[in-house]
Design an enzyme around this catalytic site. Structure first.
Site, PDB file in Angstrom:
ATOM      1  N   CYS A  83      10.166  17.417  -4.665  1.00  0.00           N
ATOM      2  CA  CYS A  83      11.250  18.382  -4.888  1.00  0.00           C
ATOM      3  C   CYS A  83      11.731  18.909  -3.539  1.00  0.00           C
ATOM      4  O   CYS A  83      10.940  19.179  -2.644  1.00  0.00           O
ATOM      5  CB  CYS A  83      10.861  19.567  -5.748  1.00  0.00           C
ATOM      6  SG  CYS A  83      10.332  19.113  -7.397  1.00  0.00           S
ATOM      7  N   ARG A 119      12.726  13.595  -1.135  1.00  0.00           N
ATOM      8  CA  ARG A 119      11.631  14.354  -1.732  1.00  0.00           C
ATOM      9  C   ARG A 119      11.601  14.257  -3.251  1.00  0.00           C
ATOM     10  O   ARG A 119      10.696  14.784  -3.903  1.00  0.00           O
ATOM     11  CB  ARG A 119      11.736  15.829  -1.339  1.00  0.00           C
ATOM     12  CG  ARG A 119      11.674  16.071   0.157  1.00  0.00           C
ATOM     13  CD  ARG A 119      11.803  17.526   0.457  1.00  0.00           C
ATOM     14  NE  ARG A 119      10.646  18.251  -0.004  1.00  0.00           N
ATOM     15  CZ  ARG A 119       9.550  18.458   0.710  1.00  0.00           C
ATOM     16  NH1 ARG A 119       9.468  17.976   1.931  1.00  0.00           N
ATOM     17  NH2 ARG A 119       8.546  19.125   0.226  1.00  0.00           N
ATOM     18  N   ASN A 140       9.419  24.299  -5.902  1.00  0.00           N
ATOM     19  CA  ASN A 140       8.722  23.053  -5.588  1.00  0.00           C
ATOM     20  C   ASN A 140       7.237  23.353  -5.708  1.00  0.00           C
ATOM     21  O   ASN A 140       6.762  24.296  -5.082  1.00  0.00           O
ATOM     22  CB  ASN A 140       9.098  22.626  -4.151  1.00  0.00           C
ATOM     23  CG  ASN A 140       8.234  21.507  -3.630  1.00  0.00           C
ATOM     24  OD1 ASN A 140       7.656  20.746  -4.393  1.00  0.00           O
ATOM     25  ND2 ASN A 140       8.140  21.402  -2.314  1.00  0.00           N
ATOM     26  N   GLU A 173      -0.186  -3.316   4.126  1.00  0.00           N
ATOM     27  CA  GLU A 173       1.079  -2.613   4.316  1.00  0.00           C
ATOM     28  C   GLU A 173       2.263  -3.480   3.850  1.00  0.00           C
ATOM     29  O   GLU A 173       3.180  -2.989   3.189  1.00  0.00           O
ATOM     30  CB  GLU A 173       1.214  -2.217   5.798  1.00  0.00           C
ATOM     31  CG  GLU A 173       2.521  -1.566   6.188  1.00  0.00           C
ATOM     32  CD  GLU A 173       2.826  -0.253   5.460  1.00  0.00           C
ATOM     33  OE1 GLU A 173       2.015   0.210   4.658  1.00  0.00           O
ATOM     34  OE2 GLU A 173       3.930   0.277   5.687  1.00  0.00           O
ATOM     35  N   LYS A 189       4.782  -2.328   0.896  1.00  0.00           N
ATOM     36  CA  LYS A 189       6.237  -2.243   1.094  1.00  0.00           C
ATOM     37  C   LYS A 189       6.956  -3.054   0.025  1.00  0.00           C
ATOM     38  O   LYS A 189       7.928  -2.601  -0.553  1.00  0.00           O
ATOM     39  CB  LYS A 189       6.660  -2.777   2.480  1.00  0.00           C
ATOM     40  CG  LYS A 189       6.337  -1.940   3.673  1.00  0.00           C
ATOM     41  CD  LYS A 189       7.097  -0.648   3.790  1.00  0.00           C
ATOM     42  CE  LYS A 189       6.377   0.479   3.128  1.00  0.00           C
ATOM     43  NZ  LYS A 189       5.486   1.289   3.896  1.00  0.00           N
ATOM     44  N   GLU A 214       6.670  -1.335  -3.487  1.00  0.00           N
ATOM     45  CA  GLU A 214       7.321  -0.041  -3.712  1.00  0.00           C
ATOM     46  C   GLU A 214       8.842  -0.115  -3.693  1.00  0.00           C
ATOM     47  O   GLU A 214       9.492   0.682  -4.368  1.00  0.00           O
ATOM     48  CB  GLU A 214       6.792   1.053  -2.782  1.00  0.00           C
ATOM     49  CG  GLU A 214       7.130   0.918  -1.330  1.00  0.00           C
ATOM     50  CD  GLU A 214       6.488   2.016  -0.480  1.00  0.00           C
ATOM     51  OE1 GLU A 214       6.290   3.134  -0.970  1.00  0.00           O
ATOM     52  OE2 GLU A 214       6.196   1.736   0.686  1.00  0.00           O
TER      53      GLU A 214
HETATM   54  C1  F6R Z   1       4.595   4.226   1.582  1.00  0.00           C
HETATM   55  C2  F6R Z   1       4.548   5.645   1.848  1.00  0.00           C
HETATM   56  C3  F6R Z   1       3.411   6.426   1.309  1.00  0.00           C
HETATM   57  C4  F6R Z   1       2.966   7.478   2.345  1.00  0.00           C
HETATM   58  C5  F6R Z   1       1.912   8.401   1.753  1.00  0.00           C
HETATM   59  C6  F6R Z   1       1.412   9.411   2.770  1.00  0.00           C
HETATM   60  O1  F6R Z   1       5.713   3.637   2.162  1.00  0.00           O
HETATM   61  O2  F6R Z   1       5.414   6.179   2.473  1.00  0.00           O
HETATM   62  O3  F6R Z   1       2.341   5.620   0.947  1.00  0.00           O
HETATM   63  O4  F6R Z   1       2.487   6.803   3.462  1.00  0.00           O
HETATM   64  O5  F6R Z   1       2.451   9.087   0.651  1.00  0.00           O
HETATM   65  O6  F6R Z   1       2.448  10.216   3.241  1.00  0.00           O
HETATM   66  P1  F6R Z   1       2.302  11.046   4.565  1.00  0.00           P
HETATM   67  O7  F6R Z   1       2.179  10.093   5.694  1.00  0.00           O
HETATM   68  O8  F6R Z   1       3.539  11.879   4.643  1.00  0.00           O
HETATM   69  O9  F6R Z   1       1.055  11.886   4.417  1.00  0.00           O
END
Ligand code: F6R
Length: 617
Positions: A2, A27, A100, A490, A494, A497
């Site tokens: 949010c 978000r 939020n 990774e 990618k 997702e």
């Molecule tokens: C995948 C992705 C998520 C974030 C995860 C952690 O592309 O973006 O897997 O890596 O939600 O987010 P942060 O790094 O913001 O703690």
């Protein structure tokens, strides 16, 4: 999860709020809404889906006013409907709320306080609007300070709430006052020239001001035309400094690219230099990351490192593990934050815990770090977003300097996290067992890495051709070994997702223990076979795949002609030192996922069901 944005000033609020929402769309994008104050009432418009839907709806409305709030939602309580979109109001419509977070005890609050109230949504947020309503009348009647009555009502309502909130409230009887409060969900105040902003992060305000105040948990702010006052939840005034944010609006723009993800992939050779700048010490063959706040004695006392993160950040952490063990000889574990926090971890003063996070707001990572702190470990952050919760709650650490990352799928933050973790490993390693010659070699490789990443990006047209060939496949397997296993993870994340194609990732040597059963001509394998100490082992694994007739796409080192004999398609990347290979080897996988998503007509920047900043547990 949010996004919130609010404005009070002398300009038309609607365009500012809409532009702000677009910045925050990463978000959450299940629904969006806006409320603008005009002539003593509020005009509120909400729409299901992305901000574009809200903007289209607003075209038929004539909404004017210089004061308002807006919200983009990632659904937690209540389905994705217009009724559940924010803002929410109390019974009278006088109180308007955006929120939020999660009100965990919302059922209890409803039963206890809201008998006779008319609820119009299934959300926990609407409960807050009504709860404030129940408190407001008492304070408005009793208090001589009429202005303070709204603040007092919000404080009182929040004292009953269990859960998390970043909350902004307006009241028709307080025509130019925004009250906001924070517990567990970020809020930033922007201080402009006779205008003020409140938002979930700094991006909606960067076009107007770089002067900001970060709210901490259990703080609230009252914003009027005359300024900003900060209080705790017991109404005690708090003095807070305004901070200057370096990120510019231009950095948060697409810069001519079709979308943010592509821009951010192409940003990598530039922002990696920002991660390295001033941190490599050539003649000593080491790195020095100033924010660590540990003496050499502290650093030598460390006998265990724990890297805590989620998702992509946890894969960067896996590369960090290799680096810490190989360079510093310190046993290192990678812990997924959501598991760590409930695992009753054994920690002591010789343990160094790093929380690794792009947003610095991931709820599980924050909770895990608080647990580590409670148990007496050194707790440090490796974070991108300046002033974020993890950056402020840890006792030191490092910004990765990737700049604003707005696509939901993380790219440049991942590579910069790796760079910072390898530099930390080098810094610790040079205090222990790494020779100056080895250190110098790594520093030299770091110096060349930006150019190598540029070279890795040059294969984009090759990747597009490969995508055309493989876009009808429904499953992919990603394989890597050693430092390239996290790269495979990774690449697989990618792909799934942003394209919703099923994919899995395994270490090459693990395949024959089960996953090889999946393979067939319909199940392509993407494997990383670069020239490092595991080259021959990985090569044998690929032979095993060939024998099962699965199509093979290889990421191989330039000049490796044998790779062509092993694979249906080869993408060549430049050679570098093994520990830095993920920095060049990940790029073709990012591009592969990206172009696959484009070819399949997916919304690359805003994949379904996801939000960038996961601020709920
Ligand atoms: C995948 C992705 C998520 C974030 C995860 C952690 O592309 O973006 O897997 O890596 O939600 O987010 P942060 O790094 O913001 O703690």
């Amino acid at each position: 999860m949010c996004g919130i944005v609010g404005y009070i000033g002398h300009k038309e609020a609607l365009p500012i709020l809409l532009k702000g929402l677009r910045r925050l769309e990463y978000r959450g994008y299940d629904s969006a809404g806006v409320a603008i104050a005009h002539n003593g009432t509020f005009k509120s418009v909400r729409a299901v889906g992305k901000i574009d839907n809200l903007a289209a709806k607003l075209q038929n409305e004539n909404i004017q006013g210089t004061f308002g709030i807006a919200h983009t939602r990632w659904a937690t309580h209540g389905g994705v409907t217009e009724e559940n979109a924010h803002p929410h109001t109390d019974c009278s419509g006088d109180i308007i709320v955006v929120h939020n977070g999660i009100v965990e005890n919302y059922r209890e609050l409803k039963d206890k306080f809201l008998k006779g109230h008319t609820l119009r949504s299934q959300t926990d947020t609407e409960i807050l609007a009504h709860l404030i309503e129940t408190q407001y009348s008492a304070f408005a009647e009793a208090s001589a300070d009429k202005q303070g009555a709204l603040r007092a009502a919000v404080q009182s309502a929040l004292s009953y709430v269990r859960g998390t909130y970043g909350l902004v409230v307006m009241h028709a009887k307080h025509p130019r006052t925004l009250i906001a409060a924070r517990l567990g969900s970020p809020l930033v105040v922007g201080v402009g020239d006779k205008e003020y902003f409140i938002a979930s992060d700094t991006s909606p305000m960067l076009a107007h001001t770089q002067q900001v105040i970060f709210l901490d948990d259990e703080e609230m702010v009252e914003i009027t035309d005359t300024g900003v006052q900060i209080f705790n939840l017991q109404d005690k005034k708090i003095d807070k400094h305004t901070e200057h944010i370096d990120w510019s609006e231009a950095e948060a723009e697409k810069g001519g690219f079709a979308n943010f993800m592509l821009k951010e992939i192409f940003d990598q050779p530039t922002v990696i230099k920002d991660a390295l700048r001033g941190r490599l010490v050539e003649d000593e063959g080491t790195a020095h990351l100033g924010g660590l706040n540990m003496t050499d004695v502290d650093m030598r006392s460390i006998n265990r490192v724990i890297l805590i993160a989620c998702g992509t950040a946890s894969y960067a952490a896996m590369v960090g593990k290799y680096a810490f063990e190989r360079l510093a000889g310190i046993p290192t574990e990678v812990e997924v934050a959501s598991e760590f926090r409930y695992s009753d971890p054994i920690l002591d003063k010789n343990t160094l815990v790093f929380g690794i996070s792009q947003s610095g707001e991931t709820a599980d990572t924050i909770a895990a770090l608080r647990e580590a702190k409670r148990k007496g470990a050194f707790v440090r952050g490796v974070v991108n977003v300046i002033g974020s919760t993890i950056a402020r709650e840890t006792d030191g650490g490092t910004y990765i300097h990737a700049g604003p990352e707005l696509a939901v799928a993380s790219t440049k933050a991942y590579t910069n996290m790796i760079a910072v973790l390898v530099m930390y490993a080098l810094q610790f390693g040079r205090l222990r067992r790494v020779t100056v010659a080895t250190g110098e070699r790594l520093v030299k490789a770091f110096r060349e890495i930006s150019v190598k990443m540029e070279q890795s990006l040059k294969i984009e047209s090759e990747v597009k051709k490969i995508v055309e060939k493989y876009k009808q496949y429904k499953n992919f397997l990603f394989l890597g070994r050693g430092v390239n296993f996290p790269v495979a993870l990774e690449g697989s994340l990618k792909l799934k997702e942003i394209t919703y194609i099923h994919s899995e990732a395994y270490p090459g040597g693990e395949m024959k223990h089960g996953p090889i059963a999946l393979l067939s001509p319909d199940f392509p394998v993407v494997a990383i076979l670069t020239k490092n100490q595991l080259y021959d082992k990985m090569r044998s694994n690929i032979e095993e795949i060939r024998a099962r007739k699965a199509p093979v796409i290889l990421i191989a080192t330039e000049g490796d002609e044998q790779a062509k004999e092993l694979a249906d398609d080869v993408i060549y990347v430049p050679p570098t030192m093994e520990l830095l290979e993920p920095l060049v080897n990940t790029i073709p996988l990012q591009l592969f996922a990206y172009h696959m998503a484009v070819a399949l007509g997916k919304d690359v920047d805003r994949p379904r069901n996801l939000a960038k900043s996961v601020t709920v547990e």
